[in-house]
Each structure stands twice: as C-alpha cells, then as structure tokens.
Scaffold this motif. Structure first.
Motif, short mmCIF file in Angstrom:
data_model
loop_
_atom_site.label_atom_id
_atom_site.label_comp_id
_atom_site.label_asym_id
_atom_site.label_seq_id
_atom_site.Cartn_x
_atom_site.Cartn_y
_atom_site.Cartn_z
N LYS A 11 0.87 -1.18 0.00
CA LYS A 11 0.00 0.00 0.00
C LYS A 11 0.90 1.23 0.00
O LYS A 11 1.80 1.36 0.83
CB LYS A 11 -0.89 0.01 1.24
N VAL A 12 0.68 2.12 -0.97
CA VAL A 12 1.43 3.37 -1.05
C VAL A 12 0.43 4.50 -0.89
O VAL A 12 -0.54 4.59 -1.64
CB VAL A 12 2.18 3.51 -2.40
N GLN A 13 0.66 5.34 0.11
CA GLN A 13 -0.24 6.48 0.32
C GLN A 13 0.59 7.76 0.36
O GLN A 13 1.75 7.75 0.75
CB GLN A 13 -1.05 6.31 1.60
N THR A 87 -4.01 7.08 -2.79
CA THR A 87 -3.59 5.81 -2.22
C THR A 87 -3.68 4.75 -3.31
O THR A 87 -4.66 4.69 -4.05
CB THR A 87 -4.48 5.41 -1.03
N VAL A 88 -2.65 3.92 -3.41
CA VAL A 88 -2.63 2.89 -4.46
C VAL A 88 -2.05 1.60 -3.88
O VAL A 88 -1.22 1.64 -2.98
CB VAL A 88 -1.81 3.38 -5.69
N PHE A 89 -2.50 0.47 -4.39
CA PHE A 89 -1.94 -0.84 -4.05
C PHE A 89 -1.03 -1.23 -5.20
O PHE A 89 -1.44 -1.17 -6.36
CB PHE A 89 -3.05 -1.85 -3.83
N ALA A 90 0.21 -1.60 -4.88
CA ALA A 90 1.22 -1.77 -5.92
C ALA A 90 2.07 -3.01 -5.71
O ALA A 90 2.15 -3.54 -4.59
CB ALA A 90 2.12 -0.53 -5.95
N LEU A 91 2.75 -3.41 -6.78
CA LEU A 91 3.78 -4.44 -6.67
C LEU A 91 4.98 -3.83 -5.97
O LEU A 91 5.19 -2.61 -6.04
CB LEU A 91 4.20 -4.91 -8.06
N PRO A 92 5.78 -4.62 -5.28
CA PRO A 92 6.96 -4.07 -4.61
C PRO A 92 7.94 -3.48 -5.63
O PRO A 92 8.03 -3.95 -6.75
CB PRO A 92 7.57 -5.28 -3.90
N CYS A 93 8.64 -2.42 -5.21
CA CYS A 93 9.61 -1.77 -6.09
C CYS A 93 10.55 -0.91 -5.25
O CYS A 93 10.36 -0.76 -4.06
CB CYS A 93 8.90 -0.92 -7.14
N VAL A 121 12.14 4.83 -3.22
CA VAL A 121 11.30 4.43 -2.09
C VAL A 121 11.31 2.91 -2.02
O VAL A 121 11.19 2.25 -3.05
CB VAL A 121 9.85 4.92 -2.31
N GLU A 122 11.46 2.36 -0.84
CA GLU A 122 11.38 0.92 -0.68
C GLU A 122 9.92 0.54 -0.45
O GLU A 122 9.38 0.71 0.63
CB GLU A 122 12.24 0.46 0.51
N VAL A 123 9.27 0.08 -1.51
CA VAL A 123 7.87 -0.35 -1.45
C VAL A 123 7.89 -1.86 -1.29
O VAL A 123 8.36 -2.58 -2.18
CB VAL A 123 7.11 0.08 -2.72
N VAL A 124 7.40 -2.36 -0.14
CA VAL A 124 7.51 -3.76 0.23
C VAL A 124 6.13 -4.39 0.28
O VAL A 124 5.20 -3.82 0.87
CB VAL A 124 8.20 -3.90 1.61
N ALA A 125 6.00 -5.57 -0.32
CA ALA A 125 4.73 -6.29 -0.28
C ALA A 125 4.35 -6.57 1.17
O ALA A 125 5.19 -6.92 2.00
CB ALA A 125 4.84 -7.60 -1.04
N ALA A 144 9.97 9.29 2.55
CA ALA A 144 9.09 8.12 2.64
C ALA A 144 9.40 7.32 3.89
O ALA A 144 10.53 7.32 4.38
CB ALA A 144 9.25 7.26 1.41
N ASN A 145 8.37 6.63 4.38
CA ASN A 145 8.49 5.79 5.55
C ASN A 145 7.70 4.51 5.28
O ASN A 145 6.53 4.59 4.91
CB ASN A 145 7.95 6.54 6.77
N THR A 146 8.33 3.36 5.47
CA THR A 146 7.65 2.07 5.29
C THR A 146 7.47 1.44 6.66
O THR A 146 8.40 1.41 7.47
CB THR A 146 8.46 1.14 4.36
N GLN A 147 6.26 0.95 6.91
CA GLN A 147 5.96 0.35 8.21
C GLN A 147 5.08 -0.88 8.03
O GLN A 147 4.57 -1.12 6.94
CB GLN A 147 5.27 1.36 9.12
N ASP A 148 4.90 -1.63 9.10
CA ASP A 148 4.03 -2.80 9.04
C ASP A 148 2.62 -2.37 8.71
O ASP A 148 2.17 -1.29 9.07
CB ASP A 148 4.03 -3.54 10.38
#
Length: 163
Positions: A11-13, A87-93, A121-125, A144-148
């Motif tokens: 999820k990327v917001q 907000t979008v749901f994406a493949l990891p990248c 940005v670390e976009v994680v599934a 950017a910030n990635t969290q659980d």
C-alpha cells in the motif's frame, strides 16, 4: 478467533505539506509503478512476507481531483492528514519514477512541478509506505516511511501517529 493475514501487494499512500506555512491546492498527482510480476507464495520466514519475482515494466498512475482540488495542509489534532484520494496498491519496487504534481497556491493558477529524479522508495509487499511530499519555494521535497501494515493503517480513517 483471530486471523492473521498478509497482503500480497504493498500500500502506497501520499500526504502533503507546504514548507512556508502557506496553503496549496493539489489538483493532480502522477507517478510510475511496476506493471508485471510473478507472485511466489513463501511458506517460511519471519514475518511471512509475500515474495515477487520478474517485476518489470511500469505503468503511469494518475490521480485527478475535480473542482478546485484538495487543500493542504489539512490538520487534525496537530497532524497532517493523508489525502485518501492518493492511495494505491502496488507491486513491490525501489522507485516510484518521477513524481509530477499539479498544484496552485491561489485556487486558479495551476502549475505542474516534477521531481528532478525518480523517487527512491522501498515499497515492500505486505507493508504500508507513506510518501510525504513537501511543497517548497524551490520545488518538491519527498520523504518516505515504510511500516508494518496493521489494522489501523489499513482503515480508510487512518490518522498518523503523533510525534
């Protein structure tokens, strides 16, 4: 009964702020995300994060806001609130491509601003990445910030934690 799910996408917001205490109207946002990939179910590991391979090609995601756009910053209880339309749901990248923002500071004269480089940005599934775009007099600043991906971050009424 408690169910433990792990989403196979990321999820990327986006949330927005203005650096010089002014306001801005966001009219549109555009960026690129991966288009293709192969999902591989991972039965081991801690945590059990979805695994993707062959992630390739990109597609452009465009959000257009009707009328005057979205006014930022919008604050609730001292927090800048994410704009849920972005907000979008994406493949990891590892990159969202160049970010293009169409915005105005006076409701009428819209300007298009594009980041100089791709947004790394670390976009994680199975996780949530919050991209904060700050409008500065010289352009766009992006962090950017990635969290659980917890239940409260999945809710459409998500409010960021207070600092």
């Amino acid at each position: 009964v408690s169910f433990n799910f792990q989403h196979m996408l990321a999820k990327v917001q986006f949330k927005f702020d203005v650096a010089d205490e002014k306001t801005a109207y966001i009219k549109s946002l555009e960026f690129e995300i991966p288009k293709n990939g192969t999902f591989n179910f991972n039965e081991s590991g801690d945590p059990l994060l979805p695994q993707w391979s062959n992630v390739s090609e990109t597609k452009t995601i465009s959000f257009d806001i009707p009328d005057k756009g979205v006014l930022v910053p919008k604050e609730e209880e001292g927090n800048v609130v994410p704009v849920h339309n972005f907000t979008v749901f994406a493949l990891p990248c590892t990159s969202l491509g160049k970010l293009t923002l169409r915005m105005s500071t006076d409701r009428y004269t819209y300007t298009t601003i594009t980041t100089d480089n791709t947004v790394d940005v670390e976009v994680v599934a199975g996780k949530v990445t919050t991209v904060t775009v700050t409008i500065t007099p010289k352009g766009l600043s992006v962090t950017a910030n990635t969290q659980d991906w917890k239940e409260e971050t999945y809710s459409p009424t998500f409010t960021p934690d207070k600092d």
